[in-house]
Design a protein around this motif. Structure first.
Motif, PDB file in Angstrom:
ATOM      1  N   PRO A   1      -2.152   4.631   6.000  1.00 10.80           N
ATOM      2  CA  PRO A   1      -1.863   6.052   6.214  1.00 10.80           C
ATOM      3  C   PRO A   1      -1.969   6.434   7.691  1.00 10.80           C
ATOM      4  O   PRO A   1      -2.911   6.042   8.377  1.00 10.80           O
ATOM      5  N   SER A   2      -0.993   7.186   8.166  1.00 12.33           N
ATOM      6  CA  SER A   2      -1.011   7.670   9.545  1.00 12.33           C
ATOM      7  C   SER A   2      -1.284   9.167   9.606  1.00 12.33           C
ATOM      8  O   SER A   2      -1.409   9.728  10.696  1.00 12.33           O
ATOM      9  N   VAL A   3      -1.355   9.806   8.439  1.00 10.82           N
ATOM     10  CA  VAL A   3      -1.602  11.245   8.370  1.00 10.82           C
ATOM     11  C   VAL A   3      -3.047  11.482   7.949  1.00 10.82           C
ATOM     12  O   VAL A   3      -3.498  10.920   6.939  1.00 10.82           O
ATOM     13  N   PRO A   4      -3.814  12.283   8.700  1.00 10.45           N
ATOM     14  CA  PRO A   4      -5.196  12.558   8.310  1.00 10.45           C
ATOM     15  C   PRO A   4      -5.273  13.148   6.903  1.00 10.45           C
ATOM     16  O   PRO A   4      -4.474  14.015   6.530  1.00 10.45           O
ATOM     17  N   GLY A   5      -6.236  12.664   6.134  1.00  6.42           N
ATOM     18  CA  GLY A   5      -6.431  13.171   4.785  1.00  6.42           C
ATOM     19  C   GLY A   5      -5.557  12.526   3.730  1.00  6.42           C
ATOM     20  O   GLY A   5      -5.698  12.830   2.540  1.00  6.42           O
ATOM     21  N   ALA A   6      -4.669  11.629   4.143  1.00  7.55           N
ATOM     22  CA  ALA A   6      -3.784  10.981   3.165  1.00  7.55           C
ATOM     23  C   ALA A   6      -4.567   9.973   2.328  1.00  7.55           C
ATOM     24  O   ALA A   6      -5.501   9.333   2.807  1.00  7.55           O
TER      25      ALA A   6
ATOM     26  N   THR B   1       0.851  -1.193   0.000  1.00  8.67           N
ATOM     27  CA  THR B   1       0.000   0.000   0.000  1.00  8.67           C
ATOM     28  C   THR B   1       0.883   1.238   0.000  1.00  8.67           C
ATOM     29  O   THR B   1       1.771   1.375   0.851  1.00  8.67           O
ATOM     30  N   LEU B   2       0.652   2.116  -0.960  1.00 13.10           N
ATOM     31  CA  LEU B   2       1.372   3.383  -1.075  1.00 13.10           C
ATOM     32  C   LEU B   2       0.448   4.501  -0.610  1.00 13.10           C
ATOM     33  O   LEU B   2      -0.706   4.571  -1.042  1.00 13.10           O
ATOM     34  N   THR B   3       0.929   5.365   0.272  1.00 19.13           N
ATOM     35  CA  THR B   3       0.122   6.476   0.758  1.00 19.13           C
ATOM     36  C   THR B   3       0.670   7.798   0.225  1.00 19.13           C
ATOM     37  O   THR B   3       1.885   7.949   0.028  1.00 19.13           O
ATOM     38  N   LEU B   4      -0.239   8.722  -0.004  1.00 22.15           N
ATOM     39  CA  LEU B   4       0.108  10.040  -0.524  1.00 22.15           C
ATOM     40  C   LEU B   4      -0.561  11.087   0.354  1.00 22.15           C
ATOM     41  O   LEU B   4      -1.792  11.191   0.388  1.00 22.15           O
TER      42      LEU B   4
END
Length: 343
Positions: free
Chosen positions: A149-154, A135-138
């Motif tokens: 994702p650990s960042v809100p809105g990612a 899984t790739l998060t942006l």
């Protein structure tokens, strides 16, 4: 004949492993942008998460549409490389590019990263090459990550290993399916008994050929959850050994050529050998989306279509499971909030 200049050459690769591999290769030589489809509305050729790599020279790898926007995206990616700034583009409905309407009537949004994190992309490429989902998060800032994702809105995009095909058999059916699969970019292993057939397979450009000697000494099983196995033998001894071995593995698809009558007899022999009904139920037979194909070439199309359909169902099921897992991970945090306030 018209030849494209080198700086305009395009590689129409589509799997994330291949695009990321090319991005890493270009990165070693110079600057390269990564383009990610972040949102689609209505019809779209590619799903969110589709990737494109664009070098400073204008070479591109991967595609984002049916040709509607790709050239323009390449131009914007080269501008982003020159400026060093992230670009976010929208095409179709609500786009400022009114001269580039999408025939499907929808919209596509992409994010252009001129300096993506090479370490993250290398991890993603390596996991896919090792036959593991990733899984790739942006993040909104343009930062990339691997995992949930650990960042809100990612945003997060799940990529699965390539479909792999293993064929064990003899005759035209095996060769036709192997040729079609390889032409479709599917890694394919062909297991054959006869030396003459192996020579024919090599002549046809099929490189991965394994020689079968005896039913009692089969090659080591290496099927994974992203492998499809197709049995194309018309030999009772080989059928029993190869199917029993395949059923011990984790292949998402196991199929065997033959008529309904042939398949019924095959299942009876497997029951007599102690194979459970649940395991026997994993075997597709007769194989193919279109019944009663009599020519090897059309049978190959029918079988490969059925395999791709099964693979796509597995990909979708994995994505749903991934979403559910993220919800489960988030749930305890939501439930613990009132408790934290009371203390």
């Amino acid at each position: 004949m018209y030849l494209q200049p080198m700086y305009l050459q395009t590689r129409y690769l589509e799997h994330a492993q291949d695009v990321l591999g090319q991005w890493l290769a270009w990165r070693r030589a110079g600057e390269v942008a990564l383009v990610v489809v972040t949102t689609t509305q209505g019809g779209g050729v590619r799903a969110p998460g589709a990737l494109m790599a664009v070098s400073a020279a204008g070479e591109s790898c991967g595609y984002l549409s049916g040709g509607c926007i790709d050239a323009d995206v390449v131009n914007h990616a080269r501008q982003a490389l020159r400026s060093g700034r992230i670009a976010r583009l929208r095409y179709g409905n609500g786009s400022p590019f009114i001269d580039m309407p999408l025939p499907c009537g929808g919209a596509i949004e992409v994010c252009v990263l001129p300096d993506a994190e090479a370490g993250v992309l290398r991890v993603c490429r390596d996991r896919l090459a090792a036959r593991q989902p990733v899984t790739l998060t942006l993040a909104e800032s343009g930062a990339l990550g691997e995992g949930y994702p650990s960042v809100p809105g990612a945003l997060s995009f799940r990529y699965t290993p390539k479909l792999r095909l293993r064929i064990a058999g003899r005759g035209a059916d095996s060769l036709a399916l192997a040729r079609l699969a390889m032409a479709s970019g599917i890694p394919t292993e062909l297991q054959l008994r006869e030396g003459a057939e192996a020579q024919e397979a090599w002549r046809l450009g099929i490189d991965s050929v394994t020689h079968l000697t005896l039913p009692s000494t089969l090659p080591t099983l290496d099927d994974d959850p992203w492998t499809a196995f197709l049995l194309a033998f018309h030999d009772v001894d080989w059928e029993a050994a190869l199917l029993a071995q395949a059923l011990k593995g984790s292949a998402f698809y196991i199929g065997a050529v033959g008529s309904r009558t042939t398949h019924a007899r095959r299942c009876e022999r497997l029951r007599a050998a102690g194979i459970t009904e649940g395991q026997i139920g994993r075997i597709h037979g007769p194989v193919g989306l279109i019944p009663s194909m009599r020519e090897a070439s059309t049978l190959a199309v029918s079988i490969l279509a059925e395999i791709v359909e099964a693979y796509q169902r597995k990909v979708v099921a994995g994505s749903v499971l991934d979403i559910d897992t993220r919800k489960d991970l988030a749930q305890p945090q939501a439930e613990s909030a009132p408790f934290a306030e009371t203390t």
